[in-house]
Design an enzyme around this catalytic site. Structure first.
Site, PDB file in Angstrom:
ATOM      1  N   HIS A  26       0.845  -1.195   0.000  1.00  9.08           N
ATOM      2  CA  HIS A  26       0.000   0.000   0.000  1.00  9.08           C
ATOM      3  C   HIS A  26       0.885   1.252   0.000  1.00  9.08           C
ATOM      4  CE1 HIS A  26      -3.234   2.670   0.456  1.00  9.08           C
ATOM      5  NE2 HIS A  26      -3.905   2.110   1.459  1.00  9.08           N
ATOM      6  N   HIS A  29      -2.561   7.026  -0.590  1.00  7.93           N
ATOM      7  CA  HIS A  29      -3.490   7.646   0.352  1.00  7.93           C
ATOM      8  C   HIS A  29      -2.866   8.182   1.639  1.00  7.93           C
ATOM      9  CE1 HIS A  29      -7.120   5.488  -1.681  1.00  7.93           C
ATOM     10  NE2 HIS A  29      -6.651   6.507  -2.379  1.00  7.93           N
ATOM     11  N   TYR A  31      -0.412   7.256   3.535  1.00  5.13           N
ATOM     12  CA  TYR A  31       0.258   6.396   4.504  1.00  5.13           C
ATOM     13  C   TYR A  31       1.769   6.493   4.319  1.00  5.13           C
ATOM     14  CZ  TYR A  31      -4.352   4.633   5.669  1.00  5.13           C
ATOM     15  OH  TYR A  31      -5.660   4.545   6.072  1.00  5.13           O
TER      16      TYR A  31
END
Length: 214
Positions: A26, A29, A31
């Site tokens: 990931h 967004h 992070y």
């Protein structure tokens, strides 16, 4: 960053041992990985800051470690170069997305999952930003996400703008989404106010399946 990279490598191994087919890294967004890549929040002065190449180094070190651990055919990478979640935005998102796509090719990963420029995809006008250069640069399977519905998802795949389309909110409210798409029937409306609650049922398991609707 050896400690963090090693932790993620072990997490990938544990996922496979637990029976998962693969892992998605990931890098989107706002992070941690996304924060390294975006120049608005990355103010480091070491080898992980400054230039585009340096800012992407952390992400690519993670990709390399995970690929070495479980194999490239079990690894995907998600990124959102055009978003500004948690103030993580970049002054040149097109260059960021293109650089990452080309860099990911070196590791032969299974897919690249990219978020569309927010609130522009559905408008009937020329987009300021586009996923197409990133899609053309990446040599594996390309997944697009970002507010798609059945019709425009099919259109995007049909036009070869992407190989696959990912659905988030629609899947949350419709656990039988593929069946509903196949039959072209109405969808449950998601309830945004329940997205980030701690209730184990409300907004997660209480949406009706198609066969339970009279």
């Amino acid at each position: 960053m050896p400690g963090i990279v090693n932790d993620l490598r072990l997490a990938a191994r544990n996922a496979i041992e637990a029976g998962f087919d693969g892992v998605e890294i990931h890098g989107a967004h706002g992070y941690l990985i996304d924060q390294f890549m975006k120049d608005n929040v990355n103010d480091r002065t070491d080898k992980y800051g400054g230039s585009l190449e340096n800012r992407c180094k952390f992400a690519l070190e993670i990709v390399e470690a995970v690929v070495n651990e479980i194999g490239p055919d079990r690894v995907g990478f998600r990124m959102s170069p055009f978003t500004d979640y948690m103030e993580a935005w970049d002054s040149n998102p097109d260059a960021l997305g293109l650089y990452m796509a080309k860099s990911l090719n070196k590791y032969g990963i299974l897919y690249c999952h990219v978020i569309e420029p927010r609130l522009t995809k559905a408008e009937d006008k020329e987009l300021e930003h586009s996923l197409l250069p990133i899609r053309k640069a990446f040599k594996g399977t390309f997944i697009a996400a970002g507010g798609y519905k059945r019709e425009d998802g099919n259109k995007a795949v049909g036009a070869r703008n992407t190989d696959l389309v990912a659905f988030g909110r629609l899947f949350l409210a419709n656990h039988d989404l593929p069946k509903r798409f196949e039959l072209d029937v109405p969808l449950n409306k998601y309830r945004r106010e329940t997205f980030y609650t701690s209730d184990p049922a409300v907004g997660y398991t209480d949406y009706p399946f198609l066969e339970t609707i009279a």
